[in-house]
Write an enzyme that holds these catalytic residues in place. Structure first.
Site, short mmCIF file in Angstrom:
data_model
loop_
_atom_site.label_atom_id
_atom_site.label_comp_id
_atom_site.label_asym_id
_atom_site.label_seq_id
_atom_site.Cartn_x
_atom_site.Cartn_y
_atom_site.Cartn_z
N LYS A 124 55.65 43.56 -10.20
CA LYS A 124 54.27 43.32 -9.77
C LYS A 124 53.56 42.58 -10.90
CE LYS A 124 50.88 45.98 -7.38
NZ LYS A 124 50.49 45.00 -6.38
N1 PMP Z 1 53.39 43.37 -1.09
C1 PMP Z 1 52.62 42.90 -2.08
C2 PMP Z 1 52.77 41.49 -2.47
C3 PMP Z 1 51.69 43.72 -2.71
O1 PMP Z 1 50.90 43.25 -3.68
C4 PMP Z 1 51.55 45.05 -2.28
C5 PMP Z 1 50.53 45.94 -2.94
N2 PMP Z 1 51.04 46.55 -4.09
C6 PMP Z 1 52.37 45.51 -1.25
C7 PMP Z 1 53.28 44.64 -0.68
C8 PMP Z 1 52.28 46.93 -0.79
O2 PMP Z 1 52.77 47.79 -1.77
P1 PMP Z 1 52.24 49.29 -1.89
O3 PMP Z 1 52.40 49.89 -0.57
O4 PMP Z 1 53.14 49.89 -2.91
O5 PMP Z 1 50.83 49.21 -2.32
#
Ligand code: PMP
Length: 302
Positions: free
Chosen positions: A156
């Site tokens: 991330k």
């Molecule tokens: N895809 C992307 C590109 C994201 O930034 C996020 C947010 N973190 C998600 C999917 C969803 O991830 P999560 O459910 O862990 O927040």
């Protein structure tokens, strides 16, 4: 954004307004920041953080991919999150751990930079606003989701979100609420900050991690719900026309929650009802608020 009292920065709590960095901070110039998005919710037993272990694990994995030595263990980072939420006024909040190549060196080699780590929390309503309940109007972006051969999507990293921001701006400018990005193979990947699910003939599916998506923790939560409720579920690729002709489509994410999609590029979705989306959204809401006994294991009380 409503200021809170404290921010955790490099191992200590500082007043909100004092959590500052220099303009020549390395990560600001080259995008070398890794971060998380976590939420704390009110439960019958007080505020609790949802799936803290998994978020901190992903944070440490993002750091590993970018060879950032954070200098804090998972245990220390979790404690910092808990102490932060406890010392700030919001009863429900979004928590943002971030690590970045710090001030002191410039140039493309990040390995000589010291790593700074901070954690902030603030009140943040549903990311997609009112549309989370009403249904999101989405459009397939002309921006292609970054390919993990170029940028590791499992990390991330702030730089990945330049791609997300381009797609988001394009969608908003065209009058939509959100974008859906295809990958370099032309199949559905994810939203700019959400994973995507679809339902066809009672079968729930989502793109596999190999489609170049972030393995969302909310996505994993939905997958667990599907298993525990005997909903047939697959990880498989979908083309955009398969999305257009789905019975139901929804986004999942920490910021967005479970957000129903009601239209994609002028094609109505879910006009015959959205039973699986509604079930998932309800279960998610009850789970994060500590009302489902079997999922209390996912909540860390503060
Ligand atoms: N895809 C992307 C590109 C994201 O930034 C996020 C947010 N973190 C998600 C999917 C969803 O991830 P999560 O459910 O862990 O927040």
């Amino acid at each position: 954004m409503k200021p809170q009292k404290k921010i955790w920065m490099d191992g200590r709590f500082v007043p909100w307004d004092e959590a500052k960095i220099h303009v020549l901070t390395h990560g600001l110039h080259y995008g070398l920041t890794i971060f998380e998005g976590i939420r704390a919710f009110q439960t019958p037993k007080g505020t609790a953080i949802f799936r803290l272990d998994e978020h901190i694990e992903r944070f440490l994995n993002s750091a590993k991919i970018y060879r950032m030595d954070l200098g804090y263990s998972a245990k220390e980072l979790k404690k910092a999150c808990i102490d932060l939420v406890r010392s700030n006024p919001a009863k429900e909040c979004y928590i943002r751990p971030i690590a970045f190549t710090g001030y002191g060196e410039m140039g493309l080699n990040p390995l000589t930079s010291k790593i700074q780590v901070a954690i902030a929390s603030w009140e943040w309503g549903a990311y997609l606003g009112d549309t989370t309940k009403k249904g999101v109007r989405a459009t397939i972006s002309s921006w292609v989701r970054i390919d993990s051969r170029a940028m590791p999507v499992q990390a991330k990293c702030g730089a990945n979100y330049a791609n997300s921001a381009l797609a988001k701006m394009q969608a908003l400018s065209a009058g939509y609420d959100e974008a859906i990005l295809l990958n370099t193979h032309g199949v559905v990947a994810e939203g700019p900050g959400e994973n995507i699910f679809r339902v066809k003939d009672g079968i729930l599916s989502t793109p596999p991690a190999s489609s170049g998506i972030l393995r969302g923790i909310t996505r994993d939560t939905v997958i667990q719900f599907a298993r525990d409720n005997n909903i047939t579920f697959y990880r498989n690729d979908a083309t955009k026309e398969e999305l257009y002709t789905s019975d139901e489509v929804f986004f999942s994410g920490t910021a967005a929650g479970i957000a129903k999609v009601r239209e994609i590029d002028g094609r109505t979705i879910g006009d015959n009802g959205t039973p699986i989306t509604d079930k998932m959204a309800k279960l998610y809401d009850q789970t994060v608020h500590g009302k489902v006994a079997r999922y209390l294991k996912w909540l860390t009380p503060v």
